[in-house]
Design an enzyme around this catalytic site. Sequence first.
Site, PDB file in Angstrom:
ATOM      1  N   CYS A   9      23.146  43.123  46.587  1.00  9.19           N
ATOM      2  CA  CYS A   9      24.903  43.223  46.632  1.00  9.19           C
ATOM      3  C   CYS A   9      25.937  43.149  45.656  1.00  9.19           C
ATOM      4  O   CYS A   9      25.541  43.366  44.215  1.00  9.19           O
ATOM      5  CB  CYS A   9      25.188  41.331  46.429  1.00  9.19           C
ATOM      6  SG  CYS A   9      27.040  40.972  46.382  1.00  9.19           S
ATOM      7  N   CYS A  13      30.341  36.667  41.235  1.00 10.87           N
ATOM      8  CA  CYS A  13      29.571  35.481  41.688  1.00 10.87           C
ATOM      9  C   CYS A  13      28.117  35.757  40.748  1.00 10.87           C
ATOM     10  O   CYS A  13      27.743  36.686  39.894  1.00 10.87           O
ATOM     11  CB  CYS A  13      28.925  36.011  42.585  1.00 10.87           C
ATOM     12  SG  CYS A  13      27.503  34.948  43.458  1.00 10.87           S
ATOM     13  N   CYS A  42      22.162  38.938  43.330  1.00  7.98           N
ATOM     14  CA  CYS A  42      21.839  39.395  44.857  1.00  7.98           C
ATOM     15  C   CYS A  42      21.573  40.364  44.791  1.00  7.98           C
ATOM     16  O   CYS A  42      22.462  41.281  44.331  1.00  7.98           O
ATOM     17  CB  CYS A  42      21.905  38.764  46.181  1.00  7.98           C
ATOM     18  SG  CYS A  42      22.551  37.013  46.293  1.00  7.98           S
ATOM     19  N   CYS A  49      37.967  36.020  56.859  1.00  9.84           N
ATOM     20  CA  CYS A  49      36.718  35.774  55.802  1.00  9.84           C
ATOM     21  C   CYS A  49      37.643  35.953  54.231  1.00  9.84           C
ATOM     22  O   CYS A  49      37.771  36.813  54.143  1.00  9.84           O
ATOM     23  CB  CYS A  49      35.819  37.087  55.855  1.00  9.84           C
ATOM     24  SG  CYS A  49      34.065  37.425  55.071  1.00  9.84           S
ATOM     25  N   CYS A  74      30.607  42.917  50.367  1.00 11.54           N
ATOM     26  CA  CYS A  74      31.315  42.164  50.127  1.00 11.54           C
ATOM     27  C   CYS A  74      31.655  42.735  48.075  1.00 11.54           C
ATOM     28  O   CYS A  74      30.221  42.629  47.865  1.00 11.54           O
ATOM     29  CB  CYS A  74      30.993  40.454  49.435  1.00 11.54           C
ATOM     30  SG  CYS A  74      29.413  40.006  49.051  1.00 11.54           S
ATOM     31  N   GLU A 129      39.300  39.588  47.220  1.00 18.29           N
ATOM     32  CA  GLU A 129      39.349  40.037  48.574  1.00 18.29           C
ATOM     33  C   GLU A 129      38.994  39.349  49.543  1.00 18.29           C
ATOM     34  O   GLU A 129      38.453  37.954  49.640  1.00 18.29           O
ATOM     35  CB  GLU A 129      37.357  41.224  49.286  1.00 18.29           C
ATOM     36  CG  GLU A 129      37.825  41.907  47.747  1.00 18.29           C
ATOM     37  CD  GLU A 129      36.661  43.146  48.095  1.00 18.29           C
ATOM     38  OE1 GLU A 129      35.603  42.864  49.095  1.00 18.29           O
ATOM     39  OE2 GLU A 129      36.133  43.089  46.869  1.00 18.29           O
TER      40      GLU A 129
HETATM   41  S1  SF4 Z   1      25.659  38.075  48.414  1.00 21.56           S
HETATM   42 FE1  SF4 Z   1      26.428  38.812  46.492  1.00 21.56          FE
HETATM   43  S2  SF4 Z   1      28.477  36.886  46.492  1.00 21.56           S
HETATM   44 FE2  SF4 Z   1      27.654  36.326  48.250  1.00 21.56          FE
HETATM   45  S3  SF4 Z   1      25.853  34.821  46.996  1.00 21.56           S
HETATM   46 FE3  SF4 Z   1      24.670  36.858  46.231  1.00 21.56          FE
HETATM   47  S4  SF4 Z   1      25.916  37.987  44.706  1.00 21.56           S
HETATM   48 FE4  SF4 Z   1      26.233  36.110  45.415  1.00 21.56          FE
END
Ligand code: SF4
Length: 343
Positions: A117, A110, A114, A103, A334, A90
């Site tokens: 997310c 990832c 987190c 962006c 995201c 994306e």
């Molecule tokens: S917010 Fe999402 S994309 Fe960003 S580091 Fe944390 S898990 Fe990874």
Amino acid sequence: MEDLKNLLPSELHGFMESLGEPSYRGDQIFSWIHKHRVPSFDDMTNLPVALRQKLKETAYITRLDVRSRSEGNKGTVKYLLETHDNNAIEAVRMEYRHGITACLSTQVGCKMACSFCASGIEGFVRNLSASEIVDEALRIHEDVALLGAHVGNIVLMGTGEPLDNYDASIKALYILNDKGGLEISFRRMTLSTCGLVPGIRRLAEEKIPVTLSISLHAPTDDTRDLLMPINRQYPIVELLEAASYYRECTGRRVTFEYALIRDVNDSDTHAYQLAKLLQGQLGHVNLIPLNPIEERDYARSPAVRVNRFAKILDDASIPVTIRRDLGLDVHAACGQLRRRYCR
Ligand code: SF4
């Protein structure tokens, strides 16, 4: 086969010499790829036909397929792009008063997990190459160029942790900065990190004046451990030391991102703790109303709470802004669009 979009002009010089060609051909090729955005060697009309043939046999030009564009209000457009190996990534185009911002994602998925997310939920697939990261910006630039505009700002704030893919992410910034291509000033670039301390220190020593944006999201280790597992490895005190080092090395202020999550990190106590933590940091706090995701129960803080939180910081002389919410209507938290596509 050499991926030419992955190369800086100096590296293209070397590649040309390896083919027995004069090095200045490298500058011409860089300009064709990044300024004129041609998809094939046959479009490079100032190169001899024999060289174009040699290039077809030894090299290629990475190009992402645009699978969809989701237009939101306030000028936001979310791009779903597909890589050569069928991974969906994306990128988001945003229009601010000071121009078009792209962006960009730096990884497919990832590792950082987190808890608020969408990108962390299905884990990590692979790093993007510098050429793929650059091409996200070029695909956006191609669209806005038709309207007489250009991409003027880059933020590495899409899917992935840029400092976990350090070499490709930073190389992409150098390529996007080069005067033979989009020529975007480093000062108009922002790199966002969840807090990889060694990467922050390495970036500081790079001495390129990009804005460092740290996703803080909590004022204490207890709360941050719950939201961001990386905090168990690099707790807040180490993170703030690295932020200070970044400022000393680059002369640039650091931005702290803080997503307000109802009843998790948005109380008055959290705000006072944050104000105390950041005293003397010369940083700027961006408060972001959370983009909720389906898979988690987290909810965004109500506007009255956001305003109250901002006031406590402001009263403590911590520079603070409430970020305009551009993304919600195009699933711009995201990883959300990619997940919809991949299901
Ligand atoms: S917010 Fe999402 S994309 Fe960003 S580091 Fe944390 S898990 Fe990874």
